[in-house]
Motif scaffolding. Structure first.
Motif, PDB file in Angstrom:
ATOM      1  N   UNK A 191       0.851  -1.195   0.000  1.00  0.00           N
ATOM      2  CA  UNK A 191       0.000   0.000   0.000  1.00  0.00           C
ATOM      3  C   UNK A 191       0.881   1.238   0.000  1.00  0.00           C
ATOM      4  N   UNK A 192       0.535   2.204  -0.863  1.00  0.00           N
ATOM      5  CA  UNK A 192       1.302   3.436  -0.938  1.00  0.00           C
ATOM      6  C   UNK A 192       0.564   4.573  -0.243  1.00  0.00           C
ATOM      7  N   UNK A 193       1.315   5.547   0.208  1.00  0.00           N
ATOM      8  CA  UNK A 193       0.696   6.673   0.876  1.00  0.00           C
ATOM      9  C   UNK A 193       1.715   7.685   1.332  1.00  0.00           C
ATOM     10  N   UNK A 194       1.319   8.488   2.346  1.00  0.00           N
ATOM     11  CA  UNK A 194       2.159   9.553   2.878  1.00  0.00           C
ATOM     12  C   UNK A 194       2.344   9.334   4.381  1.00  0.00           C
TER      13      UNK A 194
ATOM     14  N   UNK B 202       6.384   0.683  21.848  1.00  0.00           N
ATOM     15  CA  UNK B 202       7.291   0.786  20.724  1.00  0.00           C
ATOM     16  C   UNK B 202       6.999   1.981  19.842  1.00  0.00           C
ATOM     17  N   UNK B 203       7.722   2.027  18.706  1.00  0.00           N
ATOM     18  CA  UNK B 203       7.575   3.120  17.738  1.00  0.00           C
ATOM     19  C   UNK B 203       6.648   2.680  16.610  1.00  0.00           C
ATOM     20  N   UNK B 204       5.836   3.614  16.162  1.00  0.00           N
ATOM     21  CA  UNK B 204       4.860   3.335  15.111  1.00  0.00           C
ATOM     22  C   UNK B 204       4.903   4.425  14.052  1.00  0.00           C
ATOM     23  N   UNK B 205       4.543   4.009  12.837  1.00  0.00           N
ATOM     24  CA  UNK B 205       4.464   4.940  11.718  1.00  0.00           C
ATOM     25  C   UNK B 205       2.999   5.040  11.303  1.00  0.00           C
ATOM     26  N   UNK B 206       2.473   6.274  11.283  1.00  0.00           N
ATOM     27  CA  UNK B 206       1.110   6.491  10.813  1.00  0.00           C
ATOM     28  C   UNK B 206       1.140   6.897   9.355  1.00  0.00           C
ATOM     29  N   UNK B 207       0.349   6.198   8.537  1.00  0.00           N
ATOM     30  CA  UNK B 207       0.349   6.435   7.091  1.00  0.00           C
ATOM     31  C   UNK B 207      -1.058   6.749   6.604  1.00  0.00           C
ATOM     32  N   UNK B 208      -1.159   7.781   5.773  1.00  0.00           N
ATOM     33  CA  UNK B 208      -2.409   8.070   5.066  1.00  0.00           C
ATOM     34  C   UNK B 208      -2.308   7.400   3.702  1.00  0.00           C
ATOM     35  N   UNK B 209      -3.082   6.344   3.490  1.00  0.00           N
ATOM     36  CA  UNK B 209      -3.012   5.564   2.256  1.00  0.00           C
ATOM     37  C   UNK B 209      -3.633   6.318   1.079  1.00  0.00           C
ATOM     38  N   UNK B 210      -3.162   6.012  -0.114  1.00  0.00           N
ATOM     39  CA  UNK B 210      -3.735   6.610  -1.327  1.00  0.00           C
ATOM     40  C   UNK B 210      -5.141   6.093  -1.596  1.00  0.00           C
ATOM     41  N   UNK B 211      -5.407   4.893  -1.138  1.00  0.00           N
ATOM     42  CA  UNK B 211      -6.705   4.270  -1.364  1.00  0.00           C
ATOM     43  C   UNK B 211      -7.257   3.801  -0.023  1.00  0.00           C
TER      44      UNK B 211
ATOM     45  N   UNK C 147      -6.407   5.516   7.082  1.00  0.00           N
ATOM     46  CA  UNK C 147      -5.336   5.573   8.052  1.00  0.00           C
ATOM     47  C   UNK C 147      -4.797   4.196   8.415  1.00  0.00           C
ATOM     48  N   UNK C 148      -3.483   4.156   8.684  1.00  0.00           N
ATOM     49  CA  UNK C 148      -2.842   2.874   8.966  1.00  0.00           C
ATOM     50  C   UNK C 148      -1.656   3.101   9.897  1.00  0.00           C
ATOM     51  N   UNK C 149      -1.508   2.262  10.901  1.00  0.00           N
ATOM     52  CA  UNK C 149      -0.344   2.319  11.797  1.00  0.00           C
ATOM     53  C   UNK C 149       0.434   1.015  11.659  1.00  0.00           C
ATOM     54  N   UNK C 150       1.731   1.123  11.364  1.00  0.00           N
ATOM     55  CA  UNK C 150       2.572  -0.059  11.169  1.00  0.00           C
ATOM     56  C   UNK C 150       3.934   0.173  11.830  1.00  0.00           C
ATOM     57  N   UNK C 151       4.674  -0.895  11.984  1.00  0.00           N
ATOM     58  CA  UNK C 151       6.010  -0.811  12.548  1.00  0.00           C
ATOM     59  C   UNK C 151       6.991  -0.221  11.506  1.00  0.00           C
ATOM     60  N   UNK C 152       8.060   0.430  11.965  1.00  0.00           N
ATOM     61  CA  UNK C 152       9.001   1.077  11.040  1.00  0.00           C
ATOM     62  C   UNK C 152       9.578   0.148   9.974  1.00  0.00           C
ATOM     63  N   UNK C 153       9.817  -1.127  10.342  1.00  0.00           N
ATOM     64  CA  UNK C 153      10.419  -2.035   9.354  1.00  0.00           C
ATOM     65  C   UNK C 153       9.459  -2.429   8.243  1.00  0.00           C
ATOM     66  N   UNK C 154       8.194  -2.006   8.347  1.00  0.00           N
ATOM     67  CA  UNK C 154       7.215  -2.292   7.296  1.00  0.00           C
ATOM     68  C   UNK C 154       7.087  -1.141   6.309  1.00  0.00           C
TER      69      UNK C 154
END
Length: 239
Positions: free
Chosen positions: A169-172, A184-193, A215-222
């Motif tokens: 999935x792509x996003x910002x 732990x640390x998390x990355x919040x991403x706004x997906x394109x779709x 919206x999506x929250x994933x680990x940094x290695x993802x």
């Protein structure tokens, strides 16, 4: 010289070839013709019957005779137990040991997803026993690894998210840091779709703004940041 067991109707011979370094021992009916033998030897030696020549040798590898008449049988050629039938492939394109070079064999590699589904495998055993890459790491070390990974991820960067059992999935990148919902640390991403799970908030705590399911929250290695163009539907696909 060994005596043929005439009542059995079979003869045991050794096989050698100019295209293989291996020798083997096989048992053939004495009624087998030379033409039939060449057909069987194709599968054993890899030599082609149309370019195959056969020699009958004794155990000291001395030539007894050439087996040139395709219509004669092994019995008629006086082939006895423990003699050697040497296969010569006159095809100039063949070379010694070419059928033994495993580097030329295309190998099948099972997809990781399919291998992971197998219940009885080395991977499943290691995962169950927490060995190798499945071993439990020290929480502090894991936290430091995650923190280090976040240094390469900045808010506003284009990214691609890859997680198990989900398409890329792509996003910002909209959020980088710790959260209240899990350690732990998390990355919040706004997906394109609309391939996410939330609107940038979890359990009433907002981290960024986006439409529901974007919206999506994933680990940094993802997360991998880079020049990932926004994925949009073409005119033909818009509804």
């Amino acid at each position: 010289m060994a005596i043929i067991n005439e009542t059995s109707g079979y003869v045991n011979v050794f096989l050698s070839s100019n295209v293989s370094t291996f020798t083997s021992q096989k048992r053939f009916p004495l009624s087998t013709t030379i033409a039939e033998l060449k057909g069987k030897l194709e599968l054993i030696t890899g030599a082609n019957s149309s370019t195959m020549q056969l020699q009958l040798l004794d155990r000291q590898r001395k030539l007894i005779q050439s087996l040139d008449d395709d219509t004669t049988s092994l019995e008629a050629c006086h082939v006895h137990n423990d003699m050697i039938i040497h296969v010569i492939d006159s095809d100039p394109s063949k070379s010694l040991g070419e059928f033994e070079d495993l580097s030329k064999v295309e190998k099948y590699e099972m997809p990781e997803e399919e291998y992971a589904k197998r219940g009885e495998s080395l991977r499943a055993f290691k995962e169950k026993m927490k060995l190798g890459r499945f071993a439990e790491r020290d929480p502090e070390s894991k936290l430091k690894e995650e923190e280090e990974a976040t240094k390469a991820i900045s808010i506003g960067a284009r990214c691609e998210v890859t997680t198990p059992k989900a398409p890329p999935r792509r996003g910002v990148v909209m959020f980088v840091g710790k959260t209240h919902f899990k350690e732990g640390y998390w990355i919040g991403v706004k997906c394109d779709e609309p391939l996410g799970k939330n609107d940038g908030s979890v359990d009433g705590q907002r981290y960024f703004d986006c439409p529901p399911k974007y919206g999506l929250f994933v680990k940094p290695n993802s997360v991998k940041v880079g020049d990932y163009p926004e994925e949009t539907l073409s005119d033909d696909e818009e509804m």
